[in-house]
Write a protein that holds these residues in place. Structure first.
Motif, PDB file in Angstrom:
ATOM      1  N   ALA A 134       2.768  10.255   8.186  1.00  9.50           N
ATOM      2  CA  ALA A 134       4.203  10.392   7.895  1.00  9.50           C
ATOM      3  C   ALA A 134       5.046  10.015   9.110  1.00  9.50           C
ATOM      4  N   ARG A 135       4.648  10.503  10.294  1.00 13.47           N
ATOM      5  CA  ARG A 135       5.407  10.195  11.512  1.00 13.47           C
ATOM      6  C   ARG A 135       5.338   8.704  11.847  1.00 13.47           C
ATOM      7  N   SER A 136       4.175   8.121  11.687  1.00 18.80           N
ATOM      8  CA  SER A 136       4.003   6.703  12.018  1.00 18.80           C
ATOM      9  C   SER A 136       4.784   5.809  11.063  1.00 18.80           C
ATOM     10  N   LEU A 137       4.746   6.145   9.779  1.00 18.13           N
ATOM     11  CA  LEU A 137       5.510   5.350   8.808  1.00 18.13           C
ATOM     12  C   LEU A 137       7.005   5.438   9.107  1.00 18.13           C
ATOM     13  N   LYS A 138       7.461   6.612   9.468  1.00 20.59           N
ATOM     14  CA  LYS A 138       8.870   6.783   9.818  1.00 20.59           C
ATOM     15  C   LYS A 138       9.229   5.903  11.026  1.00 20.59           C
ATOM     16  N   GLU A 139       8.365   5.903  12.038  1.00 20.54           N
ATOM     17  CA  GLU A 139       8.613   5.079  13.230  1.00 20.54           C
ATOM     18  C   GLU A 139       8.619   3.594  12.896  1.00 20.54           C
ATOM     19  N   LEU A 140       7.650   3.163  12.096  1.00 20.28           N
ATOM     20  CA  LEU A 140       7.557   1.742  11.735  1.00 20.28           C
ATOM     21  C   LEU A 140       8.760   1.294  10.908  1.00 20.28           C
ATOM     22  N   LEU A 141       9.245   2.165  10.029  1.00 21.40           N
ATOM     23  CA  LEU A 141      10.431   1.838   9.232  1.00 21.40           C
ATOM     24  C   LEU A 141      11.677   1.783  10.110  1.00 21.40           C
TER      25      LEU A 141
ATOM     26  N   ALA B 106       6.207   5.121  -2.912  1.00 15.84           N
ATOM     27  CA  ALA B 106       6.735   3.918  -2.259  1.00 15.84           C
ATOM     28  C   ALA B 106       5.571   3.045  -1.806  1.00 15.84           C
ATOM     29  N   LEU B 107       5.745   1.731  -1.914  1.00 16.40           N
ATOM     30  CA  LEU B 107       4.735   0.772  -1.452  1.00 16.40           C
ATOM     31  C   LEU B 107       5.268   0.071  -0.209  1.00 16.40           C
ATOM     32  N   TYR B 108       4.453   0.059   0.834  1.00 10.98           N
ATOM     33  CA  TYR B 108       4.867  -0.488   2.123  1.00 10.98           C
ATOM     34  C   TYR B 108       4.276  -1.869   2.345  1.00 10.98           C
TER      35      TYR B 108
ATOM     36  N   VAL C  75       0.841  -1.202   0.000  1.00 14.88           N
ATOM     37  CA  VAL C  75       0.000   0.000   0.000  1.00 14.88           C
ATOM     38  C   VAL C  75       0.872   1.246   0.000  1.00 14.88           C
ATOM     39  N   SER C  76       0.336   2.323  -0.563  1.00 15.95           N
ATOM     40  CA  SER C  76       1.054   3.597  -0.618  1.00 15.95           C
ATOM     41  C   SER C  76       0.634   4.486   0.544  1.00 15.95           C
ATOM     42  N   ARG C  77       1.396   5.556   0.778  1.00 19.51           N
ATOM     43  CA  ARG C  77       1.061   6.508   1.832  1.00 19.51           C
ATOM     44  C   ARG C  77      -0.302   7.149   1.553  1.00 19.51           C
TER      45      ARG C  77
END
Length: 395
Positions: free
Chosen positions: A48-55, A75-77, A31-33
């Motif tokens: 954005a903050r959560s994706l950064k933390e998860l990465l 980007a696809l996560y 899935v994308s942002r």
């Protein structure tokens, strides 16, 4: 404690947006942002903050790029499948199987124990413990790297207490009042979940059919077990009895069943019933090919010999299974019916006879799809692993 487990169990308000995003990625794959923002209704900054933390914690990873709409491709996560691991276990009269999965339910390792008459509960539980330790050693996994252990077992059982209450008739020694969850947690102090084998099998099978909300699985074995998914949710039976649905009456004043009633589907179509019928109808075959062997070996010999009288007995039993399947599918408003068991894929014509008879006894047979189960592909262990995921990631 596993960092991922701790994250998933964190109920704090601050953690909720990040957990919602992780759950969405887990359930929907690549899935994308932009999609996450649209589907979760979270604002752009929180996403954005959560994706950064998860990465940063390595819980998710970028797995390719999506289609560009004029600018930079998004980007696809995807969930990082090796952040943690799952153990799926299935305990049946036939065998006990253990499988190591990653978080995306890819099989990493496995071991099977054929159930023999001298296999006591403690022997099997010790083998389960030894196998998990071997999995960990072979794949450099620590206990804290395992999200949980799911167990599907024949019942009756108490899933809340994690106890197998009684399993008769059982091939090995008595399995009454076995606290299997507590005994496994003595060695592995992590999340362990016990449920009915019928439930784990239908969960494992359902992964192939995400478009269906009402799924019925009937497993024809030493007894008949049925698991159902209704309106997208696993239908739970408080008694924990895998064989309960097998005791619907399909023949008034029919054959006596071990449950005390007459005319149960189990009395006509279980593997035990088939063996008894062969003994009556073909005594010479029984004495020459079956007597003195364990029931498991007897079934193997039946499959290998292609005896005509045996074939007639087995196909006759399939007619009764078909009637029972029709009744259950009607009760649960099933969209798809899956038939599983050791003879389904091994005995020519058996599955086809079951489906033909089921279709004859349904009013809306055109609306129901039938499938041959993946008994040889471990739907039970897969479903047991899914129990763990549902406990952490379910709605």
């Amino acid at each position: 404690m596993s960092m991922l487990r701790q994250f998933l169990q964190d109920q704090s308000i601050q953690n909720q947006p990040t957990k919602i995003i992780y759950q969405y990625i887990f359930q929907n794959g690549l899935v994308s942002r932009a999609e996450i923002i649209e589907k979760t209704n979270l604002n752009r900054g929180k996403v954005a903050r959560s994706l950064k933390e998860l990465l940063e914690k390595n819980y998710i990873q970028v797995e390719g790029l999506g289609d560009s709409e004029g600018g930079r491709p998004p980007a696809l996560y995807q969930v990082n499948p090796v952040t943690s691991f799952l153990i799926g276990i299935q305990i049946t009269r036939w065998e006990t199987k253990m499988v190591l999965y990653d978080l995306l339910l890819n099989k990493i390792d496995e071991k099977t124990i054929i159930m023999l008459p001298n296999h006591s509960p403690m022997f099997v539980i010790d083998e389960i413990k030894n196998t998990i330790n071997k999995f960990m050693k072979s794949h450099l996994i620590q206990v804290e790297d395992i999200l949980g252990i799911g167990i599907g077992a024949i019942g009756p059982l108490d899933s809340e207490k994690g106890t197998i209450l009684q399993s008769e008739p059982f091939l090995p020694m008595s399995w009454g009042q076995i606290p299997v969850v507590d005994q496994i947690k003595e060695e592995f102090p992590i999340f362990v979940k016990l449920d009915n084998a019928a439930n784990t099998i239908v969960l494992g099978e359902s992964k192939q059919y995400p478009a269906f909300q009402n799924i019925l699985n009937v497993t024809v074995g030493w007894t008949l077990g049925s698991g159902a998914i209704h309106n997208g949710k696993l239908l739970k039976i408080e008694s924990g009895d895998i064989a309960g649905y097998g005791h619907i009456v399909i023949h008034m004043d029919g054959k006596p069943c071990y449950c005390g009633k007459k005319g149960c589907m189990t009395a006509y179509s279980s593997l035990y019933a088939i063996l008894e019928r062969i003994k009556e109808c073909s005594p010479a075959f029984y004495l020459e090919k079956l007597k003195g062997f364990s029931p498991v070996d007897q079934i193997s010999h039946i499959v290998a010999e292609h005896d005509q009288m045996t074939k007639e007995v087995i196909l006759d039993s399939a007619k009764y299974i078909g009637v029972g399947v029709a009744n259950l599918a009607t009760i649960f408003h099933s969209e798809i019916v899956i038939v599983n068991g050791p003879l389904i894929s091994q005995f020519p014509g058996y599955y086809e006879e079951i489906i033909q008879q089921a279709s004859l006894h349904m009013n809306d047979q055109g609306k129901i799809q039938f499938r041959q189960g993946n008994f040889q592909r471990d739907p039970g262990t897969l479903g047991a692993a899914m129990l763990v995921l549902d406990s952490f990631l379910g709605e």
